[in-house]
Design a protein around this motif. Structure first.
Motif, PDB file in Angstrom:
ATOM      1  N   ASP A 288       0.837  -1.203   0.000  1.00  0.00           N
ATOM      2  CA  ASP A 288       0.000   0.000   0.000  1.00  0.00           C
ATOM      3  C   ASP A 288       0.871   1.253   0.000  1.00  0.00           C
ATOM      4  O   ASP A 288       0.541   2.252  -0.650  1.00  0.00           O
ATOM      5  CB  ASP A 288      -0.931   0.007   1.216  1.00  0.00           C
ATOM      6  N   ASP A 289       1.983   1.207   0.732  1.00  0.00           N
ATOM      7  CA  ASP A 289       2.905   2.347   0.735  1.00  0.00           C
ATOM      8  C   ASP A 289       3.512   2.553  -0.651  1.00  0.00           C
ATOM      9  O   ASP A 289       3.709   3.695  -1.094  1.00  0.00           O
ATOM     10  CB  ASP A 289       4.030   2.116   1.751  1.00  0.00           C
ATOM     11  N   VAL A 290       3.826   1.437  -1.325  1.00  0.00           N
ATOM     12  CA  VAL A 290       4.375   1.528  -2.682  1.00  0.00           C
ATOM     13  C   VAL A 290       3.375   2.224  -3.603  1.00  0.00           C
ATOM     14  O   VAL A 290       3.725   3.151  -4.349  1.00  0.00           O
ATOM     15  CB  VAL A 290       4.720   0.130  -3.226  1.00  0.00           C
ATOM     16  N   ALA A 291       2.119   1.767  -3.564  1.00  0.00           N
ATOM     17  CA  ALA A 291       1.087   2.342  -4.430  1.00  0.00           C
ATOM     18  C   ALA A 291       0.810   3.801  -4.067  1.00  0.00           C
ATOM     19  O   ALA A 291       0.653   4.654  -4.954  1.00  0.00           O
ATOM     20  CB  ALA A 291      -0.190   1.518  -4.329  1.00  0.00           C
ATOM     21  N   ALA A 292       0.769   4.101  -2.752  1.00  0.00           N
ATOM     22  CA  ALA A 292       0.502   5.480  -2.319  1.00  0.00           C
ATOM     23  C   ALA A 292       1.625   6.409  -2.776  1.00  0.00           C
ATOM     24  O   ALA A 292       1.380   7.534  -3.223  1.00  0.00           O
ATOM     25  CB  ALA A 292       0.350   5.531  -0.797  1.00  0.00           C
TER      26      ALA A 292
ATOM     27  N   LEU B 265       3.571   5.961  -5.379  1.00  0.00           N
ATOM     28  CA  LEU B 265       3.449   6.106  -6.830  1.00  0.00           C
ATOM     29  C   LEU B 265       2.338   7.089  -7.186  1.00  0.00           C
ATOM     30  O   LEU B 265       2.514   7.965  -8.039  1.00  0.00           O
ATOM     31  CB  LEU B 265       3.167   4.743  -7.470  1.00  0.00           C
ATOM     32  N   ASN B 266       1.194   6.955  -6.533  1.00  0.00           N
ATOM     33  CA  ASN B 266       0.063   7.851  -6.807  1.00  0.00           C
ATOM     34  C   ASN B 266       0.453   9.309  -6.559  1.00  0.00           C
ATOM     35  O   ASN B 266       0.171  10.195  -7.373  1.00  0.00           O
ATOM     36  CB  ASN B 266      -1.132   7.477  -5.934  1.00  0.00           C
ATOM     37  N   ALA B 267       1.106   9.548  -5.414  1.00  0.00           N
ATOM     38  CA  ALA B 267       1.513  10.916  -5.076  1.00  0.00           C
ATOM     39  C   ALA B 267       2.511  11.454  -6.092  1.00  0.00           C
ATOM     40  O   ALA B 267       2.442  12.621  -6.503  1.00  0.00           O
ATOM     41  CB  ALA B 267       2.104  10.947  -3.666  1.00  0.00           C
ATOM     42  N   LYS B 268       3.449  10.593  -6.523  1.00  0.00           N
ATOM     43  CA  LYS B 268       4.454  11.020  -7.498  1.00  0.00           C
ATOM     44  C   LYS B 268       3.818  11.361  -8.842  1.00  0.00           C
ATOM     45  O   LYS B 268       4.168  12.370  -9.472  1.00  0.00           O
ATOM     46  CB  LYS B 268       5.503   9.927  -7.680  1.00  0.00           C
ATOM     47  N   LEU B 269       2.885  10.520  -9.291  1.00  0.00           N
ATOM     48  CA  LEU B 269       2.239  10.768 -10.582  1.00  0.00           C
ATOM     49  C   LEU B 269       1.464  12.083 -10.570  1.00  0.00           C
ATOM     50  O   LEU B 269       1.494  12.847 -11.546  1.00  0.00           O
ATOM     51  CB  LEU B 269       1.296   9.604 -10.925  1.00  0.00           C
ATOM     52  N   ILE B 270       0.784  12.339  -9.470  1.00  0.00           N
ATOM     53  CA  ILE B 270       0.026  13.594  -9.360  1.00  0.00           C
ATOM     54  C   ILE B 270       0.981  14.783  -9.292  1.00  0.00           C
ATOM     55  O   ILE B 270       0.792  15.798  -9.969  1.00  0.00           O
ATOM     56  CB  ILE B 270      -0.891  13.552  -8.123  1.00  0.00           C
ATOM     57  N   ARG B 271       2.045  14.647  -8.488  1.00  0.00           N
ATOM     58  CA  ARG B 271       3.003  15.732  -8.300  1.00  0.00           C
ATOM     59  C   ARG B 271       3.736  16.064  -9.594  1.00  0.00           C
ATOM     60  O   ARG B 271       4.003  17.238  -9.881  1.00  0.00           O
ATOM     61  CB  ARG B 271       3.997  15.310  -7.225  1.00  0.00           C
ATOM     62  N   ARG B 272       4.041  15.039 -10.390  1.00  0.00           N
ATOM     63  CA  ARG B 272       4.830  15.261 -11.604  1.00  0.00           C
ATOM     64  C   ARG B 272       3.975  15.520 -12.847  1.00  0.00           C
ATOM     65  O   ARG B 272       4.501  15.657 -13.944  1.00  0.00           O
ATOM     66  CB  ARG B 272       5.757  14.070 -11.840  1.00  0.00           C
ATOM     67  N   HIS B 273       2.655  15.581 -12.660  1.00  0.00           N
ATOM     68  CA  HIS B 273       1.765  15.926 -13.777  1.00  0.00           C
ATOM     69  C   HIS B 273       0.900  17.134 -13.398  1.00  0.00           C
ATOM     70  O   HIS B 273      -0.341  17.061 -13.417  1.00  0.00           O
ATOM     71  CB  HIS B 273       0.866  14.735 -14.143  1.00  0.00           C
ATOM     72  N   PRO B 274       1.536  18.254 -13.069  1.00  0.00           N
ATOM     73  CA  PRO B 274       0.748  19.433 -12.681  1.00  0.00           C
ATOM     74  C   PRO B 274      -0.098  19.978 -13.830  1.00  0.00           C
ATOM     75  O   PRO B 274      -1.055  20.711 -13.592  1.00  0.00           O
ATOM     76  CB  PRO B 274       1.828  20.442 -12.254  1.00  0.00           C
TER      77      PRO B 274
END
Length: 274
Positions: free
Chosen positions: A89-93, A95-104
């Motif tokens: 779950d930490d891995v997925a969380a 990844l989710n945060a990174k994808l959102i952060r890097r796609h402003p």
């Protein structure tokens, strides 16, 4: 009744549970014995099998190979959970945060009309992330893993150095560098006292330059070499068939072998044009 979203997620949740059971007290003896170090070589093998399935356009096989690659992720996450580091779950969380952060430009108000702008924004965000997490001064190359395949590492190193302007301005400069490196390699090969480590060093310089030429030409060197390997396999197999088998091929002279190779090459090109 379960929603469609729940049904879609069920197989992944089941895979996580199966992995936990395999590693559990009454689980599989082999799975329980594995460590991060024993599993990592399998990860590399599975990655190349994914590449192979894509290149052959073997879509049913790709599905299976992606499953095998996912197994590696589940394995690492389960071992990390057992050690108290993190869980899936930490891995997925993360990844989710990174994808959102890097796609402003998707999840924020940044404008990006083309892929080049997206990549520039991505690199800028990565730099800021590294600054925030860095302890003391770190090299621009510090996070390029030394354990990755050497061809991939060479491309990464060249790309990172290019970000501060340490690069050839265009491909022509790299062609000149290739000539220079070939000359240095020839010099070592013709030296009165041949030194194997010096020959290896010059050959390494030549290969590094070829990888960076590929980067300038926007060609993935790994894919290019794999395609050439596949072509060599096809043409050599055609030579074997034409000669009547391996024994007949071994009995041929160098000139006859070269004739067979040219014939195989010509036939393949003709068939491709047909």
């Amino acid at each position: 009744m379960a929603s469609n979203d729940q049904k879609d997620k069920a197989p992944l949740a089941e895979a996580v549970a199966i992995m936990a059971r395999l590693r559990g007290p009454d689980g599989c003896p082999w799975d329980r014995e594995q460590t991060f170090d024993t599993i990592k070589r399998h990860t590399l093998e599975e990655t190349y099998e994914v590449f192979d399935a894509i290149e052959r356009r073997a879509w049913p096989e790709l599905k299976d190979e992606l499953g095998d690659l996912l197994l590696q992720v589940l394995f690492y996450a389960q071992m990390a959970a057992e050690a108290g580091y993190f869980d899936i779950d930490d891995v997925a969380a993360g990844l989710n945060a990174k994808l959102i952060r890097r796609h402003p430009h998707i999840f924020g108000d940044v404008k990006a009309e083309d892929a080049d702008t997206v990549l520039k924004n991505w690199d800028a965000i990565k730099r800021e992330e590294k600054k925030a997490s860095a302890v003391g001064e770190q090299s621009l190359l510090a996070d390029v893993p030394r354990t990755m395949p050497s061809m991939l590492e060479a491309g990464k190193l060249g790309s990172r150095a290019a970000k501060v302007g340490f690069d050839w301005p265009d491909a022509e400069g790299l062609f000149a560098k290739l000539d220079e490196e070939i000359g240095e390699l020839r010099a070592e090969l013709t030296a009165e006292t041949k030194k194997q480590d010096a020959i290896e060093g010059e050959l390494g310089d030549l290969l590094f330059t070829v990888v960076n030429l590929a980067r300038h030409l926007k060609v993935d060197p790994e894919s290019a070499l794999r395609a050439t390997n596949a072509k060599f396999r096809r043409r050599f197999s055609a030579m074997e068939r034409s000669a009547g088998g391996q024994d007949e091929l071994r009995a041929m002279s160098a000139d006859a072998l070269e004739d067979e190779w040219r014939r195989a090459k010509t036939d393949e090109i003709r068939d491709e044009k047909a």
